[in-house]
Design an enzyme around this catalytic site. Structure first.
Site, PDB file in Angstrom:
ATOM      1  N   GLN A 172       0.893  -1.163   0.000  1.00 18.13           N
ATOM      2  CA  GLN A 172       0.000   0.000   0.000  1.00 18.13           C
ATOM      3  C   GLN A 172       0.930   1.212   0.000  1.00 18.13           C
ATOM      4  OE1 GLN A 172      -3.167   0.904  -0.432  1.00 18.13           O
ATOM      5  NE2 GLN A 172      -2.529   3.019  -0.090  1.00 18.13           N
ATOM      6  N   GLN A 174       0.355   4.552  -1.241  1.00 18.80           N
ATOM      7  CA  GLN A 174      -0.148   5.887  -0.927  1.00 18.80           C
ATOM      8  C   GLN A 174      -0.251   6.041   0.596  1.00 18.80           C
ATOM      9  OE1 GLN A 174      -4.078   6.964  -2.387  1.00 18.80           O
ATOM     10  NE2 GLN A 174      -3.579   9.128  -2.390  1.00 18.80           N
ATOM     11  N   GLY A 302     -10.394   0.764  -0.812  1.00 23.09           N
ATOM     12  CA  GLY A 302      -9.858   0.462  -2.129  1.00 23.09           C
ATOM     13  C   GLY A 302      -8.665   1.344  -2.402  1.00 23.09           C
ATOM     14  N   MET A 303      -7.827   0.901  -3.331  1.00 24.56           N
ATOM     15  CA  MET A 303      -6.671   1.695  -3.744  1.00 24.56           C
ATOM     16  C   MET A 303      -6.554   1.575  -5.249  1.00 24.56           C
ATOM     17  SD  MET A 303      -4.233   3.686  -2.975  1.00 24.56           S
ATOM     18  CE  MET A 303      -3.352   4.422  -4.352  1.00 24.56           C
ATOM     19  N   GLU A 304      -6.508   2.736  -5.895  1.00 24.76           N
ATOM     20  CA  GLU A 304      -6.642   2.822  -7.348  1.00 24.76           C
ATOM     21  C   GLU A 304      -5.367   2.459  -8.113  1.00 24.76           C
ATOM     22  OE1 GLU A 304      -6.670   5.244  -5.058  1.00 24.76           O
ATOM     23  OE2 GLU A 304      -5.827   7.127  -5.791  1.00 24.76           O
ATOM     24  N   ASN A 305      -4.649   1.419  -7.709  1.00 30.03           N
ATOM     25  CA  ASN A 305      -3.426   1.071  -8.414  1.00 30.03           C
ATOM     26  C   ASN A 305      -3.754   0.839  -9.886  1.00 30.03           C
ATOM     27  OD1 ASN A 305      -1.815   1.179  -6.042  1.00 30.03           O
ATOM     28  ND2 ASN A 305      -2.752  -0.752  -5.421  1.00 30.03           N
ATOM     29  N   HIS A 328     -15.652   4.299  -7.472  1.00 34.72           N
ATOM     30  CA  HIS A 328     -14.673   5.270  -6.976  1.00 34.72           C
ATOM     31  C   HIS A 328     -13.266   4.939  -7.488  1.00 34.72           C
ATOM     32  CE1 HIS A 328     -13.046   8.123  -3.913  1.00 34.72           C
ATOM     33  NE2 HIS A 328     -11.998   7.326  -4.008  1.00 34.72           N
ATOM     34  N   GLU A 329     -12.835   3.702  -7.288  1.00 34.60           N
ATOM     35  CA  GLU A 329     -11.462   3.355  -7.695  1.00 34.60           C
ATOM     36  C   GLU A 329     -11.321   3.424  -9.213  1.00 34.60           C
ATOM     37  OE1 GLU A 329      -9.651   3.656  -5.314  1.00 34.60           O
ATOM     38  OE2 GLU A 329     -11.041   3.172  -3.680  1.00 34.60           O
ATOM     39  N   HIS A 332     -10.800   6.965 -10.446  1.00 34.24           N
ATOM     40  CA  HIS A 332      -9.422   7.437 -10.311  1.00 34.24           C
ATOM     41  C   HIS A 332      -8.603   7.203 -11.589  1.00 34.24           C
ATOM     42  CE1 HIS A 332      -8.885   8.964  -6.281  1.00 34.24           C
ATOM     43  NE2 HIS A 332      -9.322   7.868  -5.685  1.00 34.24           N
ATOM     44  N   GLU A 351      -9.263  13.106  -4.674  1.00 36.32           N
ATOM     45  CA  GLU A 351     -10.375  12.441  -4.001  1.00 36.32           C
ATOM     46  C   GLU A 351     -11.715  13.159  -4.196  1.00 36.32           C
ATOM     47  OE1 GLU A 351     -10.029   9.529  -3.199  1.00 36.32           O
ATOM     48  OE2 GLU A 351      -7.859   9.348  -3.011  1.00 36.32           O
ATOM     49  N   ASP A 407      -0.613   9.964   6.240  1.00 34.75           N
ATOM     50  CA  ASP A 407      -1.687   8.966   6.313  1.00 34.75           C
ATOM     51  C   ASP A 407      -3.022   9.588   6.708  1.00 34.75           C
ATOM     52  OD1 ASP A 407      -0.202   6.828   5.496  1.00 34.75           O
ATOM     53  OD2 ASP A 407       0.461   6.332   7.526  1.00 34.75           O
ATOM     54  N   TYR A 415     -12.649  14.724   0.139  1.00 36.17           N
ATOM     55  CA  TYR A 415     -13.606  13.858  -0.561  1.00 36.17           C
ATOM     56  C   TYR A 415     -14.939  14.565  -0.794  1.00 36.17           C
ATOM     57  CZ  TYR A 415     -10.719   9.680   0.233  1.00 36.17           C
ATOM     58  OH  TYR A 415      -9.716   8.757   0.228  1.00 36.17           O
ATOM     59  N   ARG A 589      -9.507  -2.493   7.794  1.00 36.07           N
ATOM     60  CA  ARG A 589      -9.861  -1.268   7.052  1.00 36.07           C
ATOM     61  C   ARG A 589     -10.052  -0.133   8.045  1.00 36.07           C
ATOM     62  NH1 ARG A 589     -15.192  -0.330   3.244  1.00 36.07           N
ATOM     63  NH2 ARG A 589     -14.588   1.771   2.574  1.00 36.07           N
ATOM     64  N   LYS A 591     -11.158   2.904   8.083  1.00 41.82           N
ATOM     65  CA  LYS A 591     -12.428   3.605   8.197  1.00 41.82           C
ATOM     66  C   LYS A 591     -13.417   2.830   9.067  1.00 41.82           C
ATOM     67  CE  LYS A 591     -16.483   4.230   5.459  1.00 41.82           C
ATOM     68  NZ  LYS A 591     -17.129   4.264   4.152  1.00 41.82           N
TER      69      LYS A 591
HETATM   70  N1  BES Z   1      -6.708   6.636  -2.809  1.00 38.36           N
HETATM   71  C1  BES Z   1      -7.652   6.325  -1.803  1.00 38.36           C
HETATM   72  C2  BES Z   1      -7.055   5.624  -0.611  1.00 38.36           C
HETATM   73  C3  BES Z   1      -6.004   6.423   0.120  1.00 38.36           C
HETATM   74  C4  BES Z   1      -6.189   7.775   0.361  1.00 38.36           C
HETATM   75  C5  BES Z   1      -4.871   5.804   0.585  1.00 38.36           C
HETATM   76  C6  BES Z   1      -5.213   8.474   1.045  1.00 38.36           C
HETATM   77  C7  BES Z   1      -3.904   6.513   1.256  1.00 38.36           C
HETATM   78  C8  BES Z   1      -4.073   7.867   1.488  1.00 38.36           C
HETATM   79  C9  BES Z   1      -8.789   5.480  -2.357  1.00 38.36           C
HETATM   80  O1  BES Z   1      -9.146   5.801  -3.661  1.00 38.36           O
HETATM   81  C10 BES Z   1     -10.014   5.787  -1.531  1.00 38.36           C
HETATM   82  O2  BES Z   1     -10.431   6.902  -1.527  1.00 38.36           O
HETATM   83  N2  BES Z   1     -10.548   4.798  -0.860  1.00 38.36           N
HETATM   84  C11 BES Z   1     -11.741   4.957  -0.084  1.00 38.36           C
HETATM   85  C12 BES Z   1     -12.900   4.622  -0.974  1.00 38.36           C
HETATM   86  C13 BES Z   1     -14.217   5.247  -0.629  1.00 38.36           C
HETATM   87  C14 BES Z   1     -14.157   6.735  -0.512  1.00 38.36           C
HETATM   88  C15 BES Z   1     -15.238   4.834  -1.654  1.00 38.36           C
HETATM   89  C16 BES Z   1     -11.633   4.031   1.093  1.00 38.36           C
HETATM   90  O3  BES Z   1     -10.609   3.329   1.183  1.00 38.36           O
HETATM   91  O4  BES Z   1     -12.498   4.005   1.935  1.00 38.36           O
HETATM   92 ZN    ZN Z   2     -10.057   7.707  -3.723  1.00 40.60          ZN
END
Ligand code: BES
Ligand code: ZN
Length: 663
Positions: A172, A174, A302-305, A328-329, A332, A351, A407, A415, A589, A591
């Site tokens: 990971q 980012q 998710g991570m938009e790799n 969302h991903e 990106h 975002e 982080d 967002y 996760r 969140k």
């Molecule tokens: N790019 C982000 C994840 C991220 C942001 C990693 C900042 C490290 C630092 C990814 O696209 C994202 O926003 N994920 C969200 C998705 C949700 C908003 C639908 C998540 O992980 O919850």
């Molecule tokens: Zn995102």
């Protein structure tokens, strides 16, 4: 040497902070394009030691052994360099916890040693690696190995996987963790192509954010190419018992065998999502779009790799109700991967624009009623929280010098206020004009990294000036640079959520549960809204009544768990505690689990429980998640049990941890 550099760094930050002050929103500002000096200040990425004005990495070639026993990646990174400044002879790279064995430069096909210095680690930025390149070689090679504790990698034993057969590892990167597995100019201001050869045990499949072959045979040696230029935070790798199932000709799912069928069913609409986004914003430019389902310890949703979004398994709930994460991903691939923020300070360009596009995709596939519910839920949360955040972090464009912990740099402001700003523009200019504008923006800045100021300058030329009288400069300034939510914010109503409000209110007043025919139709979003609107605590009878009717305790739906368990903690509803601790030990996760930890640490008993659970969760948890949980525990100020009638002291929870939605 080191202390002089630290002092210089501190001075640079102070100067940036001062320069940022001139960007205070002023209602009578003459132009939305800020002054030159603020734009220059904004250009410096405070999260990187790299000096891209001197030299930039143009291509990266990795040759690495991936070893599960030692939990390391080891080998070489070879850089093709583009020297920008005629006098530059130093290549500065970001590293964190890397062992640098050797650095060489190439001249006429011969590699010879180069001098280098690896500084002592800075707490958040890692170690600056300065390589002396007096000949300004076009190619430089670093031989290195990662630490088993690399912050951007998680190594899982077979027992920690679904199949329990093979070990697993994933990255990971980012925001600033790529430097823990590759020495890099770890700033999104630099873009480069890459290739990689990865060797590992022959029974393990390896994937990267590159040209993965759905038909690849496992043999322990894998070659990758990413021919499109990407920033370092999109470097990604995963290895494990991974199999592929197609969704369409250009998309599919990689997952552990036990997971892949459920994942393909949940994400069956992915091709429709790609087509809907292309219809709005132009062709998908990355060839394949595949999803990789990770173990539940994955720290994000998710991570938009690029070409391979990394996805938490917690959204696989069986009814597609959480697939806006895929939207969302995928979004990106335009906002973020194609047009990239120049640094995390411009987080909303990634975002916020993505959350707006996500909502448009969801609307195209599932209808406006559904996408409006998601908008309303996000905005209610933003409205509830923004007032508690430090003023400096309430603005879309974060002032230089404001944030240091990458982080936590992306909050609900980036967002949801970001998406709201675009919706405001859409409303004022009309969908047709605004869609054409956004599509033009993606085309114009394709494969480039941009600042808020560049976005605004482009918007001025292509949206504001050609369509006079729709917005005022004061309104734009307020949206981008002022704290809070502007008065011009368009209101979104959701009749379906209105019904939920009525049902909740009726239950709170009468203990009468809403009719079963009503709740049987509710989606995850309605349940989220139901829980969000409850008072901070409920009585034991109320908790038990809800739990008996709706089985919140033990729910497999993390979006509900993250709201139900904090309520259970605050209400002292002990029945939920055992399943809650199970949840905290399985899911990584951020969140979903940080709000539960935040609720726990508000009382001394809860803090003790949080410590105990974390102790057990830690061995299986991701370094990024572990650091966030540790921080909540370390910074806890539990309210001592107050004698009846006495005033208890306030125990605020750090909003950066409790509210980060990049989790
Ligand atoms: N790019 C982000 C994840 C991220 C942001 C990693 C900042 C490290 C630092 C990814 O696209 C994202 O926003 N994920 C969200 C998705 C949700 C908003 C639908 C998540 O992980 O919850
Ligand atoms: Zn995102």
């Amino acid at each position: 040497m080191r202390s002089i550099q630290s002092a210089a760094w501190a001075l640079a930050l102070a100067v940036l902070a001062l320069a940022g002050c001139s960007r205070e929103p002023s209602p009578d500002a003459a132009t939305p394009v800020p002054t030159k000096e603020t734009a220059v200040a904004a250009d410096r990425d405070e999260h990187s030691y790299a000096e891209p004005t001197q030299v930039v990495v143009d291509d990266l070639a990795l040759d690495l052994d991936l070893d599960f026993d030692s939990r390391t990646l080891a080998g070489t990174a070879t850089y093709t360099l583009d020297w920008k400044d005629d006098n530059a002879t130093e290549l500065v790279l970001d590293t964190r916890a890397l062992t640098i064995e050797r650095v060489e430069g190439e001249a006429d096909g011969q590699w010879s040693p180069l001098q280098f210095a690896l500084d002592a680690p800075h707490l958040t930025l890692g170690s600056r690696l300065a390589i002396q390149v007096p000949q300004r070689n076009a190619r430089v090679r670093v031989t290195y190995r990662t630490s088993p504790e690399a912050s951007g990698l998680q190594w899982l034993t077979p027992e920690m996987t679904e199949g329990k057969r093979l070990p697993f590892m994933f990255s990971q990167s980012q925001q600033i963790h790529a430097r823990s597995w590759v020495p890099l100019q770890d700033t999104p201001a630099v873009r480069y192509t890459y290739s990689a050869t990865i060797r590992t045990r022959p029974d393990v499949m390896v994937l990267m954010s590159a040209d993965n072959d759905p038909a690849a045979q496992r043999d322990g040696e894998y070659a990758f190419r990413m021919p499109q230029r990407i920033p370092s935070y999109l470097m990604a790798i995963a290895a494990g018992d991974l199999v592929f199932e197609p969704i369409s000709a250009r998309s599919g799912v990689w997952a552990e065998p036990a997971m892949v069928e459920r994942a393909v069913a949940e994400f069956a609409d992915t091709e429709k999502m790609i087509a809907a986004t292309e219809a709005l914003y132009g062709p998908y430019r990355w060839e394949r779009y595949d999803l990789l389902v990770l173990p539940p310890s994955f720290p994000y949703g998710g991570m938009e790799n690029p070409r391979l979004s990394f996805i938490t398994p917690t959204v696989i709930v069986g009814d597609k109700s959480l697939v806006s994460l895929i939207a969302h991903e995928l979004a990106h691939s335009w906002s973020g991967n194609l047009v990239t923020f120049a640094s995390a300070k411009h987080g909303w360009l990634n975002e916020g624009v993505t959350s707006y596009v996500e909502n448009r995709i969801v609307e195209a596939l599932y209808g406006k009623e559904f996408s409006d519910m998601e908008f309303v839920i996000a905005r209610e949360a933003l409205k509830d929280n923004i007032g508690d955040m430090p003023e400096a972090t309430q603005a879309l464009a974060v002032k230089p010098g404001t944030e240091l912990d990458a982080d936590d740099a992306l909050s609900a402001v980036a967002y949801d206020k970001g998406a709201w700003f675009l919706q405001f523009l859409e409303e004022r200019y009309g969908r047709e004009t605004f869609d054409a504008f956004l599509r033009g923006y993606f085309d114009h800045f394709a494969f480039q990294s941009v600042t808020t100021e560049q976005f605004l300058a482009y918007a001025k030329e292509h949206l504001f000036d050609p369509n006079p009288g729709k917005t005022t400069e004061a309104e734009i300034q307020e949206w981008v640079y002022a704290p809070g939510i502007p008065a011009s914010a368009p209101q979104v109503m959701s009749p379906r959520l209105g019904l939920v409000d009525s049902a909740r209110l009726a239950w709170l007043g009468s203990a009468q549960l809403p009719p079963q025919q009503l709740t049987a139709e509710w989606t995850t979003q309605e349940w989220i809204h139901f829980l969000e609107g409850l008072p901070p605590t409920l009585s034991q009878e109320q908790m038990a009544q809800l739990d008996t009717a709706y089985a919140f305790t033990g729910t497999p739906n993390g979006e509900l768990a993250m709201r139900w368990y904090p309520l259970a903690v605050r209400s002292g509803y002990m029945l939920a505690f055992e399943p809650m601790t199970q949840f905290l030990q399985t899911v990584g996760r951020r969140k979903l689990i940080l709000p539960i930890y935040a609720a726990l640490v508000e009382t001394p008993e809860g803090l003790a429980l949080a410590r105990e659970v974390f102790e057990r969760a830690r061995p299986g948890s991701h370094p990024i998640t572990a650091a966030s949980v540790q921080r909540i525990i370390d910074e806890a100020k539990p309210k001592p049990a107050a004698p009846a009638g006495a005033e208890a002291p306030e125990a605020p929870v750090d909003p950066a941890d409790a509210q980060a939605t990049g989790g």
